[in-house]
Write an enzyme that holds these catalytic residues in place. Structure first.
Site, mmCIF file in Angstrom:
data_model
loop_
_atom_site.group_PDB
_atom_site.id
_atom_site.type_symbol
_atom_site.label_atom_id
_atom_site.label_comp_id
_atom_site.label_asym_id
_atom_site.label_seq_id
_atom_site.Cartn_x
_atom_site.Cartn_y
_atom_site.Cartn_z
ATOM 1 N N HIS A 144 -9.351 58.310 89.897
ATOM 2 C CA HIS A 144 -10.239 57.343 90.554
ATOM 3 C C HIS A 144 -9.659 56.930 91.919
ATOM 4 O O HIS A 144 -10.325 57.031 92.951
ATOM 5 C CB HIS A 144 -10.412 56.118 89.647
ATOM 6 C CG HIS A 144 -11.326 55.068 90.198
ATOM 7 N ND1 HIS A 144 -12.615 54.911 89.749
ATOM 8 C CD2 HIS A 144 -11.154 54.133 91.160
ATOM 9 C CE1 HIS A 144 -13.192 53.924 90.421
ATOM 10 N NE2 HIS A 144 -12.323 53.437 91.285
ATOM 11 N N GLU A 145 -8.416 56.504 91.918
ATOM 12 C CA GLU A 145 -7.811 56.032 93.169
ATOM 13 C C GLU A 145 -7.625 57.182 94.157
ATOM 14 O O GLU A 145 -7.781 57.001 95.362
ATOM 15 C CB GLU A 145 -6.480 55.308 92.899
ATOM 16 C CG GLU A 145 -6.582 54.090 91.987
ATOM 17 C CD GLU A 145 -7.674 53.098 92.396
ATOM 18 O OE1 GLU A 145 -8.009 53.033 93.589
ATOM 19 O OE2 GLU A 145 -8.199 52.400 91.505
ATOM 20 N N HIS A 157 -11.616 59.954 100.174
ATOM 21 C CA HIS A 157 -12.701 59.426 101.006
ATOM 22 C C HIS A 157 -12.115 58.882 102.316
ATOM 23 O O HIS A 157 -12.657 59.089 103.399
ATOM 24 C CB HIS A 157 -13.409 58.301 100.235
ATOM 25 C CG HIS A 157 -14.782 57.961 100.732
ATOM 26 N ND1 HIS A 157 -15.491 56.894 100.264
ATOM 27 C CD2 HIS A 157 -15.585 58.545 101.636
ATOM 28 C CE1 HIS A 157 -16.674 56.836 100.861
ATOM 29 N NE2 HIS A 157 -16.744 57.828 101.707
ATOM 30 N N HIS A 192 -10.852 57.604 95.964
ATOM 31 C CA HIS A 192 -10.957 56.662 97.096
ATOM 32 C C HIS A 192 -10.090 57.163 98.248
ATOM 33 O O HIS A 192 -10.482 57.119 99.411
ATOM 34 C CB HIS A 192 -10.442 55.277 96.690
ATOM 35 C CG HIS A 192 -11.404 54.457 95.882
ATOM 36 N ND1 HIS A 192 -12.697 54.224 96.274
ATOM 37 C CD2 HIS A 192 -11.248 53.791 94.710
ATOM 38 C CE1 HIS A 192 -13.302 53.451 95.370
ATOM 39 N NE2 HIS A 192 -12.439 53.184 94.410
HETATM 40 ZN ZN ZN Z 1 -12.748 51.973 92.713
#
Ligand code: ZN
Length: 685
Positions: free
Chosen positions: A472-473, A479, A476
Site C-alpha cells: 500500500h505505502e 505515485h 503511494h
Molecule cells: Zn493510503
C-alpha cells in the site's frame, strides 16, 4: 539569530536532507528565516508590472519548495526519532507555518495577480500542468474566502474560528466520554474466552490504577477483544451499550458529555460557510476539491453499491444466524452477539492463522520481491544505495532507475521502535519540479512502517496484513516518485483529489493476493519454499468472509454523512437521527439497539473542520477505482507489461496535473464501474 545561519544545515540547499547533521536547535531559526525571506519575496513578486507564469506561479513554487525542503525532514524526524527538544521546536513552528499559509491563501493581491495571469495571452500557451496550477490556485484562494467583500470576509473568519473550536470540542467530548467509562472485573471467570494478550492488558490496566483484577475500558485494544471473544453476553451487552452511547443522552453517562447540540451547530456553521462561498450546501463545497463532481453523483454511486450488495449482506447475516442457531442454540442475535458469533463462524470455516503465514514472509524476501513486481509492471529498477544520510541505522535507502536513468530515491524505515509514531505512511521529502535553471529536481519519498523487527539473527517475519501495508505505502510512493510532471503543485501526489489518492496504493495491494506474485514475495524462512497453494486458497476464501456485511456498514456511514451534509436544515428537529434511521432502513442488515447513538461519537465527520465531512464516501470510491483498474490486469495478465506501462503513463505519471476521472478513463477506456469491486469482495460473480 542570523549570525548562526550560515552553518545551519536546514538553510543550505542540499539535494538530500543532511539527517546526520540536523539538530533541534537548527529548526526554529531556519523556519523563521525562511518565512521572513518568503514574505519579502512575495512582496517583491507582487511589485511586477505584468504577471507571467515564471514570475508569479513558478516563483511562488520556489518559495514553497524552499520551505518544504527544510520542514519536511524536520517534521519527519519528529515522527520517527522524536525527542522533547525536537517536539518543542516543531510545535513552536507549526502555528507559524499555518499562519503564513493562511496569509498567502487570503492575500487579495496574489489572488488578483493569478486572475490577471489566467486572463492573459500567455495562459493559452501554458502546458496542461501549468494551467492546472493556476486554476487550482484560483480555486483555493476562493475556498479561503479571498473573493468576499470585507463584511462577509469578517463573518467568514468568525464562523471558521467558531467551527474549529466546536469541532475540537466534539472530539474532546468523545475522548472524555471514552475515558470516563471503565469496569473492574475481579472474577476472571467473567472474562472466559478472552485471549491471553487481552487478559494481561486488562490486568496491567487495573494495576496501573492501583487495583486488583482486570480493568476494561472503551479503548479499542480493550473493547474489541471483549466483543469478539468474551463468552459473557451480559458483559458484551454492557460494553456495547457504553460505546454506542458515548457523548449522548443515553447510556451509562447520559447527558454528561452530550454532543447533540454541537452536532447541530457544526452542521449549521458548515452550511453557512459554504453558502458564503456561494455553494448551496457543505457537500458541494467538500466536492469542489474532489474527483466526484456533485453530491447527487455520490449519492447515486452509494445507492448503486447498496442495491447491488444488499441481498449478499442479508445472506451473510442469515448464514451467521444459522450458524449460531445450529452450533450454539442461539435463537436471535443481539447487536452485541454479532462480532462474537462471527469470529466462531470464521474459525470454523477457515482455520488459518497469521503465524502460519508469517513464516513465508521474511522482510528481505518481501521487499526484494515487491521491487521485482514493480519491475515487471512498470519497467523500473530499484537498487539499494548507500550514500544517503538517514535518521536511524534501521533505515535502508534506494534509487529508482528507468531506462538506466535515475528518476527518484526513497528511504525505507520498516520496524517499530521507541519514539516512532505508530502506523504506516508515505510522505514526500522532495517533489519533482523544474528548477529556474532548467534542471530537474528528482522526487524523494519516505516509506515508513511499524513491523516487528528482526530478533537475533532471524529475519523479521511479516504477517500477510503487514505485506499489504507495505505494498500500500509503496503504491503511494510510486505515485509520488514515477511522476513525469515538472510543476511541484501538481506533481506526484500533490494536487491529487482526496477521493482518488488511494487509487495507486490500494491498487498495488492486489499483488499480495496473486499466485504469480506470491511466488516472488514469499519464501519460507527455513525451507525456502514459496507459499503453498493450499494456504493461498484458504487465505483467498477468508478474505471475503462477511465482506457484504462490511460493505453495508461502510455504505451506512457514507450515506449518512453525505445525506446529512446535503439535507441539513436547522429548523428540523431530530433530523440527524431521522436520516440515520432512514439510511439504516435502506442498507443495514445487522440488529441495532434502540439506544444506539453511535453518531454522537462519529469523529471522522464531526471532529475537525474538514476531515471526512461529506467525504466519508472516499473510502469506497477509491476502492472501486482500484478494483476496477486491477480488473484490467486480471483480463490481460497480472504482469502484462503493456497494461503496466499504460497505468504508469496515465495515472502514475500525471499526478494531479489532470482531472482524476480523465486519467482513469485514459487508463481503463471508460468510467469506473462498481462491478470489479463487487467481484473482488465476492459479492457478485
Ligand atoms: Zn493510503
Amino acid at each position: 539569530m542570523s549570525q548562526s545561519l550560515p552553518s545551519n544545515p536546514l538553510l543550505q540547499n542540499h539535494e538530500l536532507p543532511p539527517f546526520d547533521e540536523i539538530q533541534a536547535q537548527h529548526i526554529v531559526p531556519a523556519i523563521e528565516a525562511i518565512l521572513d525571506e518568503n514574505r519579502r519575496a512575495v512582496d517583491a513578486i507582487l511589485k511586477a508590472d505584468t504577471f507571467t507564469y515564471a514570475g508569479l506561479a513558478h516563483s511562488l513554487e520556489e518559495l514553497s519548495d524552499r520551505l518544504n525542503k527544510a520542514w519536511s525532514p524536520v517534521s519527519h524526524m519528529n515522527s520517527v526519532v522524536s525527542n522533547d527538544e525536537l517536539r518543542e521546536a516543531v510545535n513552536y513552528c507549526l502555528p507559524l507555518i499555518s499562519e503564513y499559509e493562511t496569509e498567502l491563501g487570503q492575500n487579495k493581491d496574489l489572488f488578483k495577480a493569478f486572475e490577471t495571469l489566467a486572463q492573459s495571452d500567455e495562459f493559452t500557451t501554458l502546458s496542461v500542468a501549468q494551467k492546472k496550477v493556476v486554476n487550482n490556485s484560483l480555486r483555493d484562494f476562493r475556498l479561503y474566502g479571498v473573493a468576499l467583500d470585507d463584511t462577509k470576509k469578517a463573518q467568514f473568519a468568525k464562523l471558521s474560528k467558531q467551527l474549529s473550536e466546536i469541532t475540537s470540542q466534539f472530539g474532546d467530548n468523545v475522548m472524555d466520554a471514552t475515558d470516563a467509562w471503565s469496569k473492574l472485573i475481579t472474577d476472571a471467570a467473567e472474562l472466559a474466552g478472552l485471549p491471553e494478550s487481552a487478559l494481561s492488558l486488562a490486568k496491567q490496566a487495573a494495576k496501573s490504577k492501583g487495583e486488583e483484577g482486570y480493568l476494561l475500558t472503551l479503548d479499542a485494544p480493550s473493547y474489541f477483544p471483549v466483543m469478539v471473544y468474551c463468552e459473557n453476553a451480559a458483559l458484551r451487552k454492557e460494553l456495547s451499550l457504553a460505546i454506542t452511547t458515548r457523548a449522548s443522552d443515553k447510556g451509562p453517562q447520559a447527558g454528561q458529555f452530550d454532543n447533540s447540540q454541537l452536532m447541530v451547530q457544526i452542521l449549521s456553521l458548515r452550511k453557512e460557510l459554504a453558502q458564503l462561498l456561494s455553494f448551496s450546501n457543505f457537500a458541494e463545497q467538500s466536492l469542489a476539491t474532489k474527483m466526484a463532481d456533485t453530491p447527487a453523483q455520490v449519492i447515486d454511486f452509494l445507492n448503486d453499491l447498496a442495491a447491488k450488495s444488499k441481498s449478499a449482506a442479508q445472506d451473510d447475516f442469515k448464514a451467521l444466524e444459522a450458524f449460531a442457531q445450529e452450533h450454539y442454540k442461539v435463537e436471535s442475535l443481539n447487536p452485541w452477539d454479532v462480532a462474537f458469533y462471527s469470529e466462531k463462524q470464521k474459525k470454523a470455516a477457515f482455520d488459518i492463522s497469521d503465524e502460519q503465514l508469517r513464516a513465508y514472509f521474511p522482510a528481505p524476501v518481501v521487499t526484494a520481491g515487491m521491487f521485482q513486481v514493480a519491475n515487471k509492471l512498470f519497467g523500473i529498477e530499484v537498487k539499494e544505495v548507500f550514500d544517503m544520510p538517514t535518521w536511524h541505522a534501521d533505515v535502508t535507502t534506494y534509487a529508482i532507475y528507468k531506462d538506466n536513468k535515475m528518476i527518484a530515491r526513497f528511504y525505507l524505515d520498516l520496524y517499530a521502535r521507541g519514539k516512532k509514531r505508530g502506523g504506516a505512511w508515505m510522505d514526500d521529502c522532495r517533489v519533482r519540479r523544474q528548477l529556474t535553471d532548467g534542471s530537474l529536481q528528482l522526487p524523494v519519498a519516505y516509506l515508513v512502517c511499524n513491523f516487528p523487527g528482526p530478533i537475533g539473527d532471524a529475519p523479521a517475519l511479516l504477517s500477510h496484513n503487514d505485506l499489504q501495508t507495505l505494498f500500500h505505502e509503496f503504491g503511494h510512493g510510486l505515485h509520488h516518485m514515477l511522476t513525469q510532471v515538472d510543476c511541484a503543485g501538481v506533481s506526484g501526489i500533490n494536487g491529487v483529489a482526496w477521493d482518488a489518492v488511494e487509487l495507486p496504493s490500494q491498487f498495488l495491494e492486489n499483488w499480495c493476493w496473486q499466485r504469480e506474485s506470491l511466488e516472488l514475495i514469499s519464501s519460507h524462512h527455513k525451507t525456502g519454499e514459496s507459499l503453498p497453494a493450499e494456504l493461498l486458497n484458504k487465505m483467498l476464501a477468508a478474505r471475503n468472509f462477511q465482506s457484504a456485511m462490511a460493505m453495508a456498514r461502510q455504505l451506512e456511514l457514507a450515506l449518512f454523512d453525505m445525506r446529512l451534509h446535503i439535507e441539513f436544515t436547522e429548523s428540523e428537529e431530530h433530523q440527524i437521527q431521522t436520516i440515520l434511521d432512514e439510511v439504516r432502513q435502506q442498507v443495514s442488515v445487522t440488529p441495532v439497539s434502540p439506544d444506539n447513538r453511535f453518531q454522537q461519537a462519529f469523529s471522522h465527520i464531526f471532529s475537525s473542520p474538514v476531515g471526512y465531512g461529506a467525504g466519508y464516501y472516499s473510502y469506497k470510491w477509491a476502492e472501486v477505482l482500484s478494483a476496477d483498474a486491477f480488473s484490467l490486469f486480471e483480463d490481460e495478465g497480472i504482469f502484462n507489461a503493456a497494461t503496466g506501462e499504460k497505468f504508469l503513463s496515465t495515472v502514475l505519471a500525471n499526478g494531479g496535473s489532470q482531472d482524476a476521472m480523465d486519467l482513469f478513463v485514459a487508463f481503463r477506456g471508460r468510467e469506473p464501474s462498481v462491478d470489479a469491486l463487487l467481484k473482488q469482495d465476492g459479492i457478485a460473480a
